[in-house]
Design a protein around this motif. Structure first.
Motif, mmCIF file in Angstrom:
data_model
loop_
_atom_site.group_PDB
_atom_site.id
_atom_site.type_symbol
_atom_site.label_atom_id
_atom_site.label_comp_id
_atom_site.label_asym_id
_atom_site.label_seq_id
_atom_site.Cartn_x
_atom_site.Cartn_y
_atom_site.Cartn_z
ATOM 1 N N GLU A 84 0.848 -1.137 0.093
ATOM 2 C CA GLU A 84 -0.080 0.210 -0.060
ATOM 3 C C GLU A 84 0.936 1.365 -0.046
ATOM 4 N N VAL A 85 1.941 1.156 0.641
ATOM 5 C CA VAL A 85 2.879 2.581 0.596
ATOM 6 C C VAL A 85 3.637 2.486 -0.593
ATOM 7 N N LEU A 86 3.871 1.623 -1.261
ATOM 8 C CA LEU A 86 4.442 1.616 -2.624
ATOM 9 C C LEU A 86 3.513 2.006 -3.797
ATOM 10 N N ARG A 87 2.030 1.608 -3.471
ATOM 11 C CA ARG A 87 1.065 2.116 -4.189
ATOM 12 C C ARG A 87 0.626 3.360 -4.216
ATOM 13 N N ASP A 88 0.856 4.062 -2.915
ATOM 14 C CA ASP A 88 0.710 5.255 -2.559
ATOM 15 C C ASP A 88 1.749 6.256 -3.565
ATOM 16 N N ILE A 89 2.945 5.615 -3.442
ATOM 17 C CA ILE A 89 3.889 6.487 -4.060
ATOM 18 C C ILE A 89 3.603 6.609 -5.536
ATOM 19 N N ARG A 90 3.357 5.449 -6.019
ATOM 20 C CA ARG A 90 2.919 5.300 -7.596
ATOM 21 C C ARG A 90 1.795 6.250 -7.730
#
Length: 371
Positions: free
Chosen positions: A99-105
């Motif tokens: 989810e953190v990485l999805r948020d960055i994307r």
């Protein structure tokens, strides 16, 4: 969560892409540590640095200077089974990391698409680009969703699901050669007012894949197995890029020859199997509700099926037994046996796929390839 940025004031994009709602900017003295904490989880410096690079307008300059080759990117798309972390003495599922990485994307996409020159709707696209997009958006009126299909990212299985949902196919497991046109509804076949209504009111999703891996998958499949592609593209590629290649049947195209062909091709005229995902699905002109990844195919597919309220008996199909996956080792082998200069020259054509969807640029340094 707390993020810190070491970028100059004249380049606000990186900090904007990484800043979460309700966060405060860390003091400048903390930037040397570059660490992001959330619920006890620490994102390593390389992760933050990679996120900053992705959002930075200096990305192509870094490619030229070879800086990115020295940055070890985080595992942005690890298999779900490998994701877990201990927080406060207890095991936490890897979905948090995802989810953190999805948020960055998502923030990177918003930052890039927020630029003045980027399209805000399908009607702002040039006619050719709009036509490409609309013929890749599949429609389910019954379940009210739009799916932008990307070849070599499990699109055949998604098309099976659409046909089952529409009653044209009995089961996703039916052993039939996929007809990629019949019994499917394309947004491009509708009137402007019908297109606008669905874009505004339907659930919209796409699935993405590491661009380098997708290109290798297309190369191995089309030139290693499909006679039609060997004759239509292979013969011409060999004739154009190989000395005395006039007698080739198109079934012996090398990966380097294929990449040289892509380098010379106009992106908007490319075959859909190697056209950049950005050009196929236009994530700035269409605001997708969900971007799934090939690396988490089953988990993300199940999320979509649940979101559109598909019947519980419909599941995402298993990969066919004959399918040959592109492993990390296979990708490294092909890339390391390709001239570095060729790969660096080709990267700008696919740079939006790497940056917007948070995929690390390929490591082709001599030190890495020697291993």
């Amino acid at each position: 969560s707390v993020g810190c940025s070491c970028t100059p004031k004249t380049a606000p994009a990186p900090s904007e892409a990484l800043r979460n709602r309700g966060t405060r900017r860390a003091p400048a003295s903390a930037c040397s540590r570059s660490r992001l904490r959330a619920g006890g989880t620490v994102l390593l410096p390389s992760m933050l640095m990679f996120g900053v690079i992705l959002a930075s307008s200096g990305l192509l300059l870094m490619i030229e200077k070879g800086i990115l080759a020295e940055v070890k990117p985080p595992p942005l798309h690890p298999p779900a089974s490998e994701l877990s972390r201990r927080v406060g003495g207890r095991e936490v599922p890897g979905d948090f990391d995802h989810e953190v990485l999805r948020d960055i994307r998502n923030r990177t996409i918003r930052s890039v698409c927020g630029q003045r020159a980027m399209p805000r709707s399908v009607w702002e696209l040039p006619a050719g680009q709009r036509r490409t997009l609309l013929r890749h958006l599949l429609v389910s009126d019954k379940y009210r969703f739009l799916y932008c299909y990307v070849p070599k990212v499990a699109c055949s299985n998604w098309k099976r699901i659409l046909k089952v949902l529409d009653g044209a196919l009995e089961s996703v497991d039916v052993k039939l050669k996929m007809d990629h046109k019949s019994d499917l509804v394309f947004l491009g076949d509708m009137k402007p007012e019908e297109i606008n209504y669905r874009l505004k009111n339907y659930y919209k999703f796409i699935f993405v894949r590491n661009p380098a891996e997708r290109l290798l998958s297309a190369y191995r499949n089309k030139f290693g197995e499909i006679k039609e592609y060997q004759l239509k593209y292979g013969v011409e590629i060999v004739r154009r890029y190989r000395k005395n290649g006039g007698k080739s049947a198109g079934d012996d195209v090398t990966f380097s020859e294929f990449l040289r062909y892509l380098l010379d091709e106009d992106v908007e005229k490319m075959n859909e199997h190697w056209m950049p995902i950005y050009n196929l699905c236009q994530p700035c002109a269409v605001r997708y509700d969900f971007i799934g990844s090939y690396e988490r195919l089953n988990e993300d597919a199940n999320h979509v099926l649940e979101k559109v309220q598909a019947p519980s008996f419909i599941r995402f199909p298993e990969r066919q037994s004959w399918y040959k996956p592109v492993t990390a080792e296979t990708l490294h082998y092909y890339l390391c046996n390709t001239p570095q200069k060729l790969i660096k020259e080709l990267l700008p054509k696919y740079i939006l796929d790497f940056s917007l969807f948070a995929y690390p640029l390929p490591n082709i340094t001599s030190e890495f390839c020697r291993q």
